[in-house]
Design an enzyme around this catalytic site. Structure first.
Site, PDB file in Angstrom:
ATOM      1  CG  ASP A  72     -19.764 -85.530  11.241  1.00 15.24           C
ATOM      2  OD1 ASP A  72     -19.596 -86.742  11.063  1.00 15.24           O
ATOM      3  OD2 ASP A  72     -18.831 -84.725  11.427  1.00 15.24           O
ATOM      4  CD  GLN A  94     -17.020 -86.281   8.126  1.00 12.12           C
ATOM      5  OE1 GLN A  94     -16.727 -85.195   8.619  1.00 12.12           O
ATOM      6  NE2 GLN A  94     -17.729 -87.192   8.784  1.00 12.12           N
ATOM      7  CE  LYS A 153     -23.504 -64.655   4.618  1.00 10.74           C
ATOM      8  NZ  LYS A 153     -24.215 -65.379   5.701  1.00 10.74           N
ATOM      9  CE1 TYR A 176     -13.922 -81.973  14.658  1.00 12.48           C
ATOM     10  CE2 TYR A 176     -16.250 -82.514  14.547  1.00 12.48           C
ATOM     11  CZ  TYR A 176     -15.006 -82.490  13.969  1.00 12.48           C
ATOM     12  OH  TYR A 176     -14.842 -82.978  12.696  1.00 12.48           O
ATOM     13  NE  ARG A 202     -11.024 -75.510   7.723  1.00 13.56           N
ATOM     14  CZ  ARG A 202     -10.670 -76.531   6.961  1.00 13.56           C
ATOM     15  NH1 ARG A 202     -10.777 -76.410   5.641  1.00 13.56           N
ATOM     16  NH2 ARG A 202     -10.240 -77.657   7.473  1.00 13.56           N
ATOM     17  N   GLY A 238     -21.721 -76.595   8.810  1.00 13.31           N
ATOM     18  CA  GLY A 238     -21.685 -76.143  10.192  1.00 13.31           C
ATOM     19  C   GLY A 238     -22.463 -74.861  10.378  1.00 13.31           C
TER      20      GLY A 238
END
Length: 337
Positions: free
Chosen positions: A58, A196, A235, A63, A229, A300
């Site tokens: 995608d 989406q 982390k 972007y 994100r 991603g």
């Protein structure tokens, strides 16, 4: 990897599109709003992701202002075209001041740009040609309006996409960030395959109206930002240093108090991930695609290591009892705005 079909229709010739349940999300690959990108790393991430069974990618023109699509085009060279599914978008222009103003922004090189949500017919035709050129292909598997454009009638937008489908340049039509009412209106002009929308453990607003509509009408839901994100990987710690052009620095999810609360929740479900030999991110991705109405999760990656970790999320399974266990710790979680 598992695959699910989207775009089912009673129409002759429309048998649906098989997409990988983990789909490669190429926003970060374009660098824009993510602090830049390393092109060779992004290309390698897509290639290795494909080898791991992630056949769906995608992307969007916005972007990196074309860079992400170019990277995707480079990465899929040599792969038989019918073995990969290209999902891209239209309706966000940085090179035309027309439509619904969206935001001030900057290119990866720091150049200031204004971005508009615009989905007029002539713009869609141009965008499609530009995307085909950057992607190095003669058709797009799923073509999605990126954001609603309040200055253009939905019927005009969908009629333009229908024309592209008739011409063979697009296979299926989708939308992004549409609510249920907007989907109903769009469906009057075209057969919609999917919507989406943002969906994660800490952003579940679509469960109220959009999910029930999509389930009732057989529309796929492509969940973007399922790891919020990076927030849900465990982390990120309070005080995390963001680069100046990283959009996450301004989002409430990444306030120190919210990082503390989310990490406390993640610690409670970490034993389950450990038992499965999985990372927290993999456990979260698997949970996401097990939720009612959710068809695929877009994940991603900036490099091949991240991409392969995302793909491996489908190697684990969750029982109904384990999902109840996760939800038992998740439902009390509240974030500050």
């Amino acid at each position: 990897m598992q695959y699910r079909k989207i775009g089912n229709s009673q129409k002759i010739g429309q048998s649906g599109l098989d997409v990988s349940v983990i789909t490669f999300g190429a926003w970060a690959a374009g660098g824009w709003m993510w602090g830049g990108t390393e092109r060779s790393d992004a290309v390698k991430a897509i290639k290795e992701s494909y080898e791991a069974g992630v056949t769906s990618i995608d992307t969007a023109p916005i972007y990196g202002q074309g860079l992400s699509e170019e990277i995707v085009g480079e990465a899929i060279k040599g792969i038989p075209r019918d073995k990969v599914q290209i999902l891209t978008k239209f309706g966000m222009r940085w090179d035309l001041a027309k439509g619904d103003f969206a935001m001030h922004s900057k290119k990866n090189d720091g150049q200031a740009i204004d971005i508009y949500k615009y989905a007029g017919k002539e713009s869609i035709v141009k965008e499609c040609e530009d995307s085909l050129r950057r992607l190095g292909t003669d058709y797009i598997d799923l073509y999605q309006i990126h954001w609603p454009d309040k200055t253009t009638p939905i019927a005009e937008t969908m009629e333009a996409v229908a024309q592209l489908i008739q011409q063979g340049k697009v296979r299926y039509a989708g939308v992004c960030n549409y609510n249920a009412d907007q989907m109903r209106e769009a469906a009057e002009s075209i057969h919609l395959a999917s919507n989406q929308v943002p969906y994660s453990m800490v952003k579940r607003g679509i469960e109220a109206e959009t999910v029930p509509y999509c389930i009732e009408h057989g529309k796929a839901i492509l969940a973007y930002s399922p790891l919020e994100r990076g927030l849900l990987t465990g982390k990120m710690k309070p005080g995390h240093p963001f680069s100046a052009d990283d959009h996450r620095a301004k989002l409430h999810f990444f306030k120190d108090e919210n990082l503390k609360r989310v990490n406390a929740f993640l610690e409670k479900i970490k034993p389950l991930a450990d038992d499965k030999g999985a990372t927290l991110g993999q456990l979260v991705l698997r949970w996401t695609v097990e939720q009612p109405g959710i068809t695929i999760a877009l994940a991603g990656a900036r490099d091949a290591r991240q991409a392969l970790q995302n793909a491996a999320a489908m190697d684990i399974t969750l029982t109904p009892e384990e999902i109840i266990f996760i939800n038992g710790h998740l439902n009390p979680l509240e974030l500050v705005s």
